[in-house]
Design an enzyme around this catalytic site. Structure first.
Site, PDB file in Angstrom:
ATOM      1  NE  ARG A   7     -87.741  23.261 -79.894  1.00  0.00           N
ATOM      2  CZ  ARG A   7     -87.491  22.027 -79.432  1.00  0.00           C
ATOM      3  NH1 ARG A   7     -86.307  21.481 -79.584  1.00  0.00           N
ATOM      4  NH2 ARG A   7     -88.431  21.369 -78.800  1.00  0.00           N
ATOM      5  NE  ARG A  50     -83.125  27.501 -76.460  1.00  0.00           N
ATOM      6  CZ  ARG A  50     -83.513  26.526 -75.638  1.00  0.00           C
ATOM      7  NH1 ARG A  50     -83.155  26.549 -74.370  1.00  0.00           N
ATOM      8  NH2 ARG A  50     -84.232  25.517 -76.081  1.00  0.00           N
ATOM      9  NE  ARG A 108     -85.669  34.363 -73.308  1.00  0.00           N
ATOM     10  CZ  ARG A 108     -85.729  33.042 -73.224  1.00  0.00           C
ATOM     11  NH1 ARG A 108     -85.542  32.297 -74.272  1.00  0.00           N
ATOM     12  NH2 ARG A 108     -86.019  32.473 -72.076  1.00  0.00           N
ATOM     13  CG  ASP A 165     -94.423  27.350 -76.622  1.00  0.00           C
ATOM     14  OD1 ASP A 165     -95.276  26.584 -76.124  1.00  0.00           O
ATOM     15  OD2 ASP A 165     -93.205  27.102 -76.607  1.00  0.00           O
ATOM     16  CE1 TYR A 181     -95.208  20.094 -72.116  1.00  0.00           C
ATOM     17  CE2 TYR A 181     -96.141  19.984 -74.327  1.00  0.00           C
ATOM     18  CZ  TYR A 181     -95.041  19.937 -73.481  1.00  0.00           C
ATOM     19  OH  TYR A 181     -93.787  19.735 -74.004  1.00  0.00           O
TER      20      TYR A 181
END
Length: 344
Positions: free
Chosen positions: A25, A29, A38, A75, A152
């Protein structure tokens, strides 16, 4: 030719002049550059599905943090979407599947995706990134492990227990295998296409490995991961199964080069089980909340546990979004400086 090929040499088991370092990651962010980009967009999916923007975000940490690898910004859930099950990314809540897999008819409706047709935007992002990187560092491609993708698709969202997905393994194992077969076939084609597009190394993320009992993990996950590893002989493959500490002995038998460890695992206990495979990890992401000196000491302690060779430094999971980028830099700089000293 790569100007910096430390990661690939370490993954192949060669001795390196220092320990390579990157972060799961890392593109995201923690970086103000990412947040600024973003903020201009409709959301996460627009970023993933626009190759030029995904490439820009992939390269940001190489510029900002001086890591030894880029990982394509994407992703794991692009795979179920390519198979016919659409997801939404809900701000501050995570992924949501409006429809889920409940019946044999639902599984029958899922297609084995064609990488160029259904995932072409990721492959194009890899090609754009490779041109822009111009050989500075290797580019990592990735996909989710079939069990995590099934979890998922059946559950529909993140969960503490994934009880719907786990229930399927008990009540209809044949249907679970049918779905896992389609996911695995899609994933193999997708990862092979990533390598053809320019990925130098592949990582398989089994994010929900740790919620299965060991016997189920062997039956419903390890065997499919083994197929994926065997299908990609051209580049090194890393398997990262979060929470599956008991599976490390099985992973040692897989045709993968690197095994990722989460922060609950002790590298000194793992090392005798894996032979000459490379280990990746495994600083607790929360260690980066400490002072600069605490981060430095925690990083040194981690490096001492792994030893100088057959190690790729990383966190034991993805870096948390509210982490101070300066502390991330302390982690990276400490790996670079201290791992050189370890070799002298």
């Amino acid at each position: 030719m790569l100007k910096n090929d430390l990661l690939l040499r370490a993954a192949r088991g060669e001795q390196t002049e220092r320990t390579p370092v990157w972060l799961m990651r890392q593109a995201g962010r923690i970086l103000p550059e990412y947040r600024a980009l973003r903020a201009r967009l409709s959301g996460f999916k627009e970023l993933v599905e626009t190759p030029d923007l995904a490439a820009e975000v992939t390269i940001q940490p190489v510029d900002a943090l001086d890591v030894d690898a880029a990982i394509i910004f994407s992703d794991i859930l692009v795979v179920p979407e390519a198979m016919g099950l659409t997801y939404e990314m809900i701000e501050a809540r995570g992924p949501l599947f409006p429809e889920t897999i409940k019946t044999a008819q639902d599984v029958a409706r899922m297609r084995v995706a064609d990488p160029e047709e259904h995932l072409g935007y990721v492959l194009e992002a890899i090609r754009v990134t490779k041109r822009a990187l111009n050989g500075r560092v290797p580019l990592i491609g990735f996909a989710g492990a079939p069990w995590t993708i099934l979890a998922y698709m059946v559950e529909g969202h993140g969960s503490k227990t994934f009880s719907k997905a786990r229930r399927l393994l008990y009540t209809n194992p044949a249907l679970a295998h049918e779905l896992l077969r389609k996911i695995t076939d899609t994933t193999i084609a997708y990862l092979r296409a990533q390598v053809q597009a320019g990925a130098n190394l592949i990582q398989v993320f089994d994010s929900w490995a740790g919620i299965l009992p060991p016997a189920h993990y062997a039956e419903f996950s390890t065997r499919y991961i083994a197929e994926i590893c065997a299908a990609i002989p051209e580049v090194p493959v890393t398997v990262f199964a979060k929470g599956a500490f008991w599976a490390v002995g099985d992973f040692a038998q897989l045709p993968c080069r690197t095994i990722g460890l989460d922060w609950n695992q002790d590298p000194r206990a793992v090392r005798p089980l894996v032979g000459d495979k490379t280990l990746q990890g495994n600083l607790d992401p929360c260690a980066l909340y400490g002072t600069r000196e605490q981060v430095r000491q925690a990083t040194i302690q981690m490096l001492d546990q792994f030893g100088p060779y057959h190690h790729i430094a990383n966190l034991g999971h993805g870096v948390y979004p509210d982490t101070d980028p300066d502390n991330v830099r302390v982690f990276i700089d400490t790996v670079k400086e201290y791992s050189v000293k370890m070799r002298h």
